[in-house]
Design a protein around this motif. Structure first.
Motif, short mmCIF file in Angstrom:
data_model
loop_
_atom_site.label_atom_id
_atom_site.label_comp_id
_atom_site.label_asym_id
_atom_site.label_seq_id
_atom_site.Cartn_x
_atom_site.Cartn_y
_atom_site.Cartn_z
N GLN A 123 -2.39 6.15 33.17
CA GLN A 123 -1.13 5.66 33.19
C GLN A 123 -0.24 4.57 33.77
OE1 GLN A 123 2.78 6.97 30.98
NE2 GLN A 123 3.49 6.19 32.88
N GLY A 124 -0.15 5.61 35.20
CA GLY A 124 -0.61 3.86 36.10
C GLY A 124 -2.13 2.97 36.13
N ALA A 125 -2.94 3.36 36.24
CA ALA A 125 -4.23 2.65 35.91
C ALA A 125 -3.78 0.99 34.61
CB ALA A 125 -5.10 3.04 35.72
N GLN A 126 -3.51 1.89 33.91
CA GLN A 126 -2.41 1.02 32.37
C GLN A 126 -1.86 0.85 32.68
OE1 GLN A 126 -1.71 3.04 28.68
NE2 GLN A 126 -4.12 3.72 28.30
N SER A 127 -0.81 0.77 33.58
CA SER A 127 0.51 -0.15 33.70
C SER A 127 0.02 -1.30 34.85
CB SER A 127 1.58 0.24 34.60
OG SER A 127 2.02 1.27 33.76
N ALA A 128 -1.41 -0.76 36.22
CA ALA A 128 -1.93 -1.56 37.22
C ALA A 128 -2.72 -2.89 36.38
CB ALA A 128 -2.40 -1.20 38.00
N ALA A 129 -3.37 -2.52 35.38
CA ALA A 129 -4.20 -3.56 34.62
C ALA A 129 -3.81 -4.39 33.52
CB ALA A 129 -4.81 -3.06 33.60
N SER A 130 -2.26 -3.89 33.25
CA SER A 130 -1.51 -5.23 32.56
C SER A 130 -0.66 -5.96 33.38
CB SER A 130 -0.72 -3.88 31.66
OG SER A 130 -1.33 -3.36 30.54
N ASN A 131 -0.41 -5.33 34.57
CA ASN A 131 -0.06 -6.51 35.46
C ASN A 131 -0.42 -7.24 36.05
OD1 ASN A 131 3.27 -6.12 36.15
ND2 ASN A 131 2.22 -3.86 36.29
N PHE A 132 -1.80 -7.29 36.26
CA PHE A 132 -2.78 -7.66 37.39
C PHE A 132 -3.29 -8.83 35.96
CE2 PHE A 132 -4.39 -3.66 39.79
CZ PHE A 132 -3.45 -4.41 40.64
N ALA A 133 -3.37 -8.53 34.41
CA ALA A 133 -3.59 -10.02 33.83
C ALA A 133 -2.52 -10.41 33.75
CB ALA A 133 -3.32 -9.34 32.35
N VAL A 134 -1.46 -9.97 33.71
CA VAL A 134 0.02 -11.02 33.93
C VAL A 134 -0.15 -12.11 35.18
CG1 VAL A 134 2.30 -11.32 33.56
CG2 VAL A 134 1.38 -9.51 32.17
N ALA A 135 -0.55 -11.32 36.10
CA ALA A 135 -0.87 -12.10 37.26
C ALA A 135 -1.77 -13.52 36.63
CB ALA A 135 -0.85 -11.56 38.70
N LEU A 136 -3.10 -13.15 36.82
CA LEU A 136 -4.17 -13.67 37.20
C LEU A 136 -4.31 -15.03 35.65
CD1 LEU A 136 -6.78 -11.11 37.79
CD2 LEU A 136 -5.91 -12.44 39.09
N GLY A 137 -2.96 -14.59 35.28
CA GLY A 137 -3.06 -15.59 34.06
C GLY A 137 -1.43 -16.65 34.04
N SER A 138 -1.57 -16.85 35.00
CA SER A 138 -0.10 -17.58 35.01
C SER A 138 -0.13 -18.78 35.86
CB SER A 138 0.67 -16.83 36.24
OG SER A 138 0.36 -16.67 37.96
N VAL A 139 0.55 -19.52 35.83
CA VAL A 139 0.55 -21.06 36.24
C VAL A 139 0.49 -20.82 37.63
CG1 VAL A 139 2.48 -22.76 37.09
CG2 VAL A 139 2.00 -21.97 34.18
N GLU A 140 1.29 -19.54 38.08
CA GLU A 140 0.95 -19.88 39.68
C GLU A 140 -1.27 -19.67 40.13
OE1 GLU A 140 4.32 -19.05 39.36
OE2 GLU A 140 3.00 -17.84 38.02
N MET A 141 -1.40 -19.56 39.46
CA MET A 141 -3.27 -19.33 39.48
C MET A 141 -3.48 -20.79 40.10
SD MET A 141 -4.61 -16.80 39.85
CE MET A 141 -6.63 -16.36 40.04
N PHE A 142 -3.07 -21.64 39.69
CA PHE A 142 -3.54 -23.36 39.56
C PHE A 142 -2.77 -24.01 41.52
CE2 PHE A 142 -3.43 -22.08 35.54
CZ PHE A 142 -4.61 -22.70 34.91
N ASN A 143 -2.42 -23.34 41.92
CA ASN A 143 -1.65 -23.55 43.43
C ASN A 143 -2.36 -22.88 44.24
OD1 ASN A 143 0.05 -22.73 45.62
ND2 ASN A 143 0.78 -25.12 44.99
N SER A 144 -3.04 -22.96 45.67
CA SER A 144 -4.20 -22.79 46.45
C SER A 144 -3.12 -21.66 47.24
CB SER A 144 -4.56 -23.69 46.93
OG SER A 144 -5.80 -23.12 48.03
N ALA A 145 -2.38 -21.64 47.36
CA ALA A 145 -1.79 -20.88 48.96
C ALA A 145 -0.71 -19.57 47.65
CB ALA A 145 -0.01 -21.31 48.76
#
Length: 291
Positions: A123-145
């Protein structure tokens, strides 16, 4: 990407068009049955010559696969249980409904803006994968820092430096212009840039001790909202497969790939105006924790 389970280790699908099949994600169009429109296919949407802006997210997956250590495995499985994680008697017999909410209390820790301290189990792996997908698909990925901070928080430290370098090259001024942003990744005045990934469900493909492969079925919103936008916000459906490794008492991404769909039939909802979408994005915050 072409239909199928291809790994994003090939850069041949990229072009200078931010709406092309960059990363391979294609937008699916569905024609309605006869009788629901004057031409037999229901009301048509305005024609667009470009691909969905959500293909931008394919850049991340494309580069993750370039440093992949192994291909995704096969299999299936998922977690069941009550809210406290204890299997119910009926679960032991037939398994819980696939649409039912499951899981224990969310983690309390954070690595920057990203949840951390996931359980060392399936379950922890599933939770981690979901959160990582959210972060990597966010607007923040378009800013270098902020992009560097996200990569450091979600990936195996052994691959972070090379991945950050590759991503900095991918998010070039020319690429940012193609998706409607300014050279530095900022949004033009009067417009609202939208990039959100929303996990719909997760499935454990493989889990063994310190490794796991998890599939995250997602829908995504991406585009430019506001008066005068030439790149309207659209939705896309896709599945991300993440190979995770237990490192430093938490799950980290070792490699990742993406496929199109499953994609449901579009509903009869009226498309909102650009201003309505911009207002919704500003008024409704995205989730930082999924599952």
């Amino acid at each position: 990407m072409s239909p199928g389970d291809d790994d994003y280790g090939n850069d041949s699908g990229r072009s200078n068009d931010g709406y092309s099949t960059l990363g391979g994600t294609r937008q699916t169009r569905t024609r309605l049955p006869d009788g629901q429109g004057g031409d037999g296919y229901g009301p048509r949407r305005p024609a667009r010559t470009s691909r969905s802006l959500f293909t931008v997210i394919g850049v991340v997956v494309l580069l993750l696969a370039a440093i992949a250590f192994a291909n995704m495995g096969g299999g299936g499985g998922g977690g069941n249980g009550d809210g406290d994680g204890t299997p119910r008697s009926e679960d032991k017999k037939a398994g819980s409904a696939p649409t039912a909410a499951t899981g224990t209390k969310p983690v309390a820790g954070k690595n920057g803006s990203i949840p951390s301290g996931f359980a060392h189990d399936e379950q922890g792996a599933q939770s981690a994968a979901s959160n990582f997908a959210v972060a990597l698909g966010s607007v923040e990925m378009f800013n270098s820092a902020s992009r560097q901070a996200i990569v450091q928080a979600t990936h195996d430290p052994a691959i972070v430096e090379g991945l950050v370098s590759d991503l900095d090259k991918a998010y070039s001024p020319g690429f940012l212009q193609n998706v409607g942003l300014n050279d530095d990744g900022s949004t033009p005045d009067g417009l609202t840039f939208v990039s959100r990934t929303v996990p719909v469900g997760t499935k454990t493909v493989e889990h063994s001790g310190d490794t796991a492969t998890v599939e995250v079925w997602c829908t995504g919103l991406a585009g430019m909202a506001g008066q005068g936008s030439t790149k309207p916000v659209t939705e896309t459906w896709f599945t991300i497969s993440e190979k995770l490794k237990w490192i430093g008492n938490d799950w980290k991404i070792e490699s990742s790939s993406q496929t199109e769909g499953p994609t449901p039939v579009s509903g009869d909802n009226r498309a909102s105006t650009a201003d309505e979408i911009a207002g919704a994005v500003k008024g409704y915050g995205g989730f930082t924790y999924a599952r």
